[in-house]
Design a protein around this motif. Sequence first.
Motif, PDB file in Angstrom:
ATOM      1  N   ALA A 105       0.976  -0.999  -0.069  1.00  0.00           N
ATOM      2  CA  ALA A 105      -0.330   0.037   0.067  1.00  0.00           C
ATOM      3  C   ALA A 105       1.028   0.850   0.080  1.00  0.00           C
ATOM      4  CB  ALA A 105      -1.222  -0.102   1.033  1.00  0.00           C
ATOM      5  N   GLN A 106       0.424   2.536  -0.360  1.00  0.00           N
ATOM      6  CA  GLN A 106       1.555   3.584  -0.361  1.00  0.00           C
ATOM      7  C   GLN A 106      -0.229   4.949  -0.877  1.00  0.00           C
ATOM      8  OE1 GLN A 106       1.842   1.695  -2.950  1.00  0.00           O
ATOM      9  NE2 GLN A 106       3.702   1.298  -1.926  1.00  0.00           N
ATOM     10  N   LEU A 107       0.209   6.014  -0.120  1.00  0.00           N
ATOM     11  CA  LEU A 107      -0.457   6.952   0.376  1.00  0.00           C
ATOM     12  C   LEU A 107       0.341   7.869   0.476  1.00  0.00           C
ATOM     13  CD1 LEU A 107      -3.566   8.098   1.555  1.00  0.00           C
ATOM     14  CD2 LEU A 107      -2.777   7.595   3.304  1.00  0.00           C
ATOM     15  N   LEU A 108      -0.388   8.629  -0.651  1.00  0.00           N
ATOM     16  CA  LEU A 108       0.169  10.281  -0.720  1.00  0.00           C
ATOM     17  C   LEU A 108      -0.131  11.098  -0.993  1.00  0.00           C
ATOM     18  CD1 LEU A 108       3.020  12.280  -2.080  1.00  0.00           C
ATOM     19  CD2 LEU A 108       1.658  12.348  -4.415  1.00  0.00           C
ATOM     20  N   SER A 109      -0.360  12.259   0.317  1.00  0.00           N
ATOM     21  CA  SER A 109      -1.703  13.227   0.256  1.00  0.00           C
ATOM     22  C   SER A 109      -0.665  14.303   0.674  1.00  0.00           C
ATOM     23  CB  SER A 109      -2.285  12.919   1.895  1.00  0.00           C
ATOM     24  OG  SER A 109      -1.295  12.682   2.712  1.00  0.00           O
ATOM     25  N   VAL A 110      -1.882  16.170   0.145  1.00  0.00           N
ATOM     26  CA  VAL A 110      -1.292  17.130   0.694  1.00  0.00           C
ATOM     27  C   VAL A 110      -1.839  17.817   0.953  1.00  0.00           C
ATOM     28  CG1 VAL A 110      -0.241  19.479  -0.822  1.00  0.00           C
ATOM     29  CG2 VAL A 110       0.062  16.613  -1.650  1.00  0.00           C
ATOM     30  N   ASP A 111      -1.848  18.654   2.555  1.00  0.00           N
ATOM     31  CA  ASP A 111      -3.153  19.258   2.723  1.00  0.00           C
ATOM     32  C   ASP A 111      -2.707  20.780   2.980  1.00  0.00           C
ATOM     33  OD1 ASP A 111      -4.900  17.379   3.908  1.00  0.00           O
ATOM     34  OD2 ASP A 111      -3.078  16.775   4.422  1.00  0.00           O
ATOM     35  N   ALA A 112      -3.427  21.450   2.407  1.00  0.00           N
ATOM     36  CA  ALA A 112      -3.017  23.411   2.755  1.00  0.00           C
ATOM     37  C   ALA A 112      -4.368  23.856   3.702  1.00  0.00           C
ATOM     38  CB  ALA A 112      -3.314  23.517   1.667  1.00  0.00           C
ATOM     39  N   ASN A 113      -3.610  24.151   4.387  1.00  0.00           N
ATOM     40  CA  ASN A 113      -5.198  25.474   5.674  1.00  0.00           C
ATOM     41  C   ASN A 113      -4.218  26.987   5.322  1.00  0.00           C
ATOM     42  OD1 ASN A 113      -2.608  26.050   7.119  1.00  0.00           O
ATOM     43  ND2 ASN A 113      -3.117  23.459   7.573  1.00  0.00           N
ATOM     44  N   TYR A 114      -5.183  27.772   4.980  1.00  0.00           N
ATOM     45  CA  TYR A 114      -5.423  29.231   4.704  1.00  0.00           C
ATOM     46  C   TYR A 114      -6.092  30.211   5.431  1.00  0.00           C
ATOM     47  CZ  TYR A 114      -4.118  34.083   2.360  1.00  0.00           C
ATOM     48  OH  TYR A 114      -3.189  35.042   2.016  1.00  0.00           O
ATOM     49  N   ALA A 124      -7.456  22.908   2.144  1.00  0.00           N
ATOM     50  CA  ALA A 124      -8.500  21.853   0.473  1.00  0.00           C
ATOM     51  C   ALA A 124      -7.019  21.091   1.230  1.00  0.00           C
ATOM     52  CB  ALA A 124      -7.406  22.992  -0.871  1.00  0.00           C
ATOM     53  N   TRP A 125      -7.234  19.692   0.169  1.00  0.00           N
ATOM     54  CA  TRP A 125      -6.427  18.821   0.853  1.00  0.00           C
ATOM     55  C   TRP A 125      -6.587  17.312  -0.713  1.00  0.00           C
ATOM     56  CZ3 TRP A 125      -9.049  13.992   0.728  1.00  0.00           C
ATOM     57  CH2 TRP A 125     -10.443  13.751   1.163  1.00  0.00           C
ATOM     58  N   TYR A 126      -5.418  16.909  -0.871  1.00  0.00           N
ATOM     59  CA  TYR A 126      -5.956  16.416  -2.142  1.00  0.00           C
ATOM     60  C   TYR A 126      -4.610  14.574  -1.625  1.00  0.00           C
ATOM     61  CZ  TYR A 126      -4.614  13.552  -6.087  1.00  0.00           C
ATOM     62  OH  TYR A 126      -3.859  11.961  -6.990  1.00  0.00           O
ATOM     63  N   SER A 127      -5.610  13.265  -1.425  1.00  0.00           N
ATOM     64  CA  SER A 127      -4.960  12.380  -1.688  1.00  0.00           C
ATOM     65  C   SER A 127      -4.827  11.197  -3.053  1.00  0.00           C
ATOM     66  CB  SER A 127      -5.213  11.486  -0.826  1.00  0.00           C
ATOM     67  OG  SER A 127      -6.462  10.946  -0.328  1.00  0.00           O
ATOM     68  N   HIS A 128      -3.968  10.238  -2.945  1.00  0.00           N
ATOM     69  CA  HIS A 128      -4.021   8.979  -3.699  1.00  0.00           C
ATOM     70  C   HIS A 128      -3.151   7.950  -3.163  1.00  0.00           C
ATOM     71  CE1 HIS A 128      -3.170   7.679  -7.636  1.00  0.00           C
ATOM     72  NE2 HIS A 128      -1.655   6.433  -7.163  1.00  0.00           N
ATOM     73  N   ASP A 129      -4.075   6.972  -3.278  1.00  0.00           N
ATOM     74  CA  ASP A 129      -3.143   5.465  -2.627  1.00  0.00           C
ATOM     75  C   ASP A 129      -2.980   4.745  -3.633  1.00  0.00           C
ATOM     76  OD1 ASP A 129      -6.514   4.299  -1.611  1.00  0.00           O
ATOM     77  OD2 ASP A 129      -6.648   5.904  -1.503  1.00  0.00           O
ATOM     78  N   THR A 130      -2.900   4.175  -3.502  1.00  0.00           N
ATOM     79  CA  THR A 130      -2.214   2.530  -4.181  1.00  0.00           C
ATOM     80  C   THR A 130      -2.239   0.787  -3.310  1.00  0.00           C
ATOM     81  OG1 THR A 130      -0.979   4.262  -5.688  1.00  0.00           O
ATOM     82  CG2 THR A 130      -1.444   1.249  -6.234  1.00  0.00           C
ATOM     83  N   GLY A 154      -7.167   5.280  -5.494  1.00  0.00           N
ATOM     84  CA  GLY A 154      -8.007   6.021  -5.579  1.00  0.00           C
ATOM     85  C   GLY A 154      -7.275   7.670  -5.148  1.00  0.00           C
ATOM     86  N   ASP A 155      -8.443   8.434  -5.644  1.00  0.00           N
ATOM     87  CA  ASP A 155      -8.150   9.848  -6.214  1.00  0.00           C
ATOM     88  C   ASP A 155      -9.340  10.505  -4.948  1.00  0.00           C
ATOM     89  OD1 ASP A 155      -5.494  10.550  -7.418  1.00  0.00           O
ATOM     90  OD2 ASP A 155      -6.645   8.929  -8.251  1.00  0.00           O
ATOM     91  N   SER A 156      -8.573  11.636  -4.027  1.00  0.00           N
ATOM     92  CA  SER A 156      -9.922  11.881  -3.498  1.00  0.00           C
ATOM     93  C   SER A 156      -9.447  13.883  -2.983  1.00  0.00           C
ATOM     94  CB  SER A 156      -9.729  11.826  -1.325  1.00  0.00           C
ATOM     95  OG  SER A 156      -9.927  10.109  -1.759  1.00  0.00           O
ATOM     96  N   LEU A 157     -10.332  14.661  -3.395  1.00  0.00           N
ATOM     97  CA  LEU A 157     -10.048  15.721  -2.737  1.00  0.00           C
ATOM     98  C   LEU A 157     -10.455  16.419  -2.054  1.00  0.00           C
ATOM     99  CD1 LEU A 157      -8.494  18.077  -4.494  1.00  0.00           C
ATOM    100  CD2 LEU A 157     -10.542  18.679  -6.181  1.00  0.00           C
ATOM    101  N   GLY A 158     -10.211  17.828  -1.167  1.00  0.00           N
ATOM    102  CA  GLY A 158     -11.768  18.254  -0.295  1.00  0.00           C
ATOM    103  C   GLY A 158     -11.208  19.551  -0.329  1.00  0.00           C
ATOM    104  N   LEU A 159     -12.010  20.386  -0.027  1.00  0.00           N
ATOM    105  CA  LEU A 159     -12.427  21.444  -0.013  1.00  0.00           C
ATOM    106  C   LEU A 159     -12.759  22.409   1.359  1.00  0.00           C
ATOM    107  CD1 LEU A 159     -12.134  22.786  -3.888  1.00  0.00           C
ATOM    108  CD2 LEU A 159     -10.755  22.688  -2.963  1.00  0.00           C
TER     109      LEU A 159
END
Length: 181
Positions: A105-114, A124-130, A154-159
Amino acid sequence: MPYRNEVDETTYRINLRRSLSDRLNGSIGFDYSTRDGSDYTDVSLSVDSNTITPFYIADRDRSKLTLALDWTPIDPLGIQFSFSSSQDKYPEDGVRVDGVRKGTAQLLSVDANYALNDNWKLNAWYSHDTNKIDQVGPLNVAPGDWHANLDDKGDSLGLGVSGKATAKLNVGANVDWIRTN
């Protein structure tokens, strides 16, 4: 499907964290876990039920590496990066020969807050998992086993937005999008 009365999992973990600059922090971690349990209890009289190992209670060894960065390029903005990779091994015991043999399993995620101001914030956030598993099972109509190499991505995105509408009223909204294949 057989079950176990007890399942024990032990995890050993080491994490190193370091401030890399005034605006950048990083960490690296390694986990090793092992899972086993009581003897299996068969609940079916089916010929194959005593050879199946359910993956969620099966003996398993897992190795996991995690990398993370926390970056603040400007004062109101924070960005977090994370990556983890794990490998699972499911040992055969000679009796239960059907089920998952290994997985990754691999998980890559990026989260940002302003912070727009003291009262209103955006995120906002984005993640990709395999996830991949190799599985073996019995064939009821012919001698031998079937093999499956399963692959799930899987790909996930949130705002989102949150804030104080008045001194006594906090409000917020989120939109999330998730896709797996």
